[in-house]
Design an enzyme around this catalytic site. Structure first.
Site, mmCIF file in Angstrom:
data_model
loop_
_atom_site.group_PDB
_atom_site.id
_atom_site.type_symbol
_atom_site.label_atom_id
_atom_site.label_comp_id
_atom_site.label_asym_id
_atom_site.label_seq_id
_atom_site.Cartn_x
_atom_site.Cartn_y
_atom_site.Cartn_z
ATOM 1 N N ASN A 102 20.100 -14.559 16.579
ATOM 2 C CA ASN A 102 19.294 -15.320 17.713
ATOM 3 C C ASN A 102 19.372 -14.888 19.183
ATOM 4 O O ASN A 102 20.377 -14.177 19.419
ATOM 5 C CB ASN A 102 19.944 -16.708 17.648
ATOM 6 N N GLU A 153 16.003 -15.941 12.428
ATOM 7 C CA GLU A 153 15.348 -15.493 11.374
ATOM 8 C C GLU A 153 13.763 -15.239 11.717
ATOM 9 O O GLU A 153 13.215 -14.257 11.273
ATOM 10 C CB GLU A 153 14.908 -17.090 10.441
HETATM 11 N N1 THU Z 1 19.701 -20.836 15.390
HETATM 12 C C1 THU Z 1 19.258 -19.766 14.735
HETATM 13 O O1 THU Z 1 19.123 -18.644 15.179
HETATM 14 N N2 THU Z 1 19.129 -20.094 13.484
HETATM 15 C C2 THU Z 1 19.121 -21.159 12.546
HETATM 16 O O2 THU Z 1 19.078 -21.276 11.682
HETATM 17 C C3 THU Z 1 19.734 -22.473 13.317
HETATM 18 C C4 THU Z 1 19.749 -22.328 15.073
HETATM 19 C C5 THU Z 1 19.964 -20.439 16.815
HETATM 20 C C6 THU Z 1 19.137 -21.175 17.673
HETATM 21 C C7 THU Z 1 20.135 -21.210 18.998
HETATM 22 O O3 THU Z 1 20.321 -19.898 19.508
HETATM 23 C C8 THU Z 1 21.379 -21.710 18.361
HETATM 24 O O4 THU Z 1 21.354 -21.316 16.912
HETATM 25 C C9 THU Z 1 21.747 -23.151 18.248
HETATM 26 O O5 THU Z 1 20.679 -23.654 17.988
#
Ligand code: THU
Length: 127
Positions: free
Chosen positions: A40, A53
């Site tokens: 992320n 993802e």
């Molecule tokens: N996030 C992801 O990268 N993937 C997920 O499956 C759930 C949420 C990230 C987005 C944000 O940077 C942080 O987790 C909190 O929501």
């Protein structure tokens, strides 16, 4: 351990999450066996944040991959973290009903199909 899971856990270390401090890694295997990773990447406006993802998927697409077998998602949570709604939509459109492996840092894993998380999708077949 499955190389896909190891790749997702390793990719999580690169997460740029200064706002949520919630680090996520993803690893997507294409039909040639190649693994594409993502983490992320957050942004000060929050809403422009990209989930692990979608980073993995868009990296793969940008490298020419078009067919996919499975994705692993890694986060440091006791209840395994599933893809958010936006990612479910994008994954469905590019990958169809792939195998998803959710994992945490204690090697707890769960395998499921995207269709089980996203049972009645809207996609280009309606257009
Ligand atoms: N996030 C992801 O990268 N993937 C997920 O499956 C759930 C949420 C990230 C987005 C944000 O940077 C942080 O987790 C909190 O929501």
């Amino acid at each position: 351990m499955d190389a896909l899971i190891e790749s997702a856990i390793a990719a999580r270390e690169n997460a740029h999450a200064p706002f949520s401090h919630f680090k996520v890694g993803a690893a997507l295997q294409d039909d040639s066996g190649r693994i594409h990773t993502g983490c992320n990447v957050e942004n000060a406006t929050y809403g422009l944040t990209l989930c692990a993802e979608r980073v993995a998927l868009f990296k793969a697409v940008s490298e020419g991959a078009r067919k996919f077998r499975r994705m692993a998602v890694a986060a440091d949570t006791a209840v395994l973290t599933p893809p958010c709604g936006a990612c479910r939509q994008i994954l469905w459109e590019f990958c169809g009903d792939i195998d998803l492996i959710l994992t945490n840092l204690q090697s707890k894993t769960e395998s499921l199909r995207l269709k089980d998380l996203f049972p009645r999708p809207f996609d280009a077949s309606f257009l």
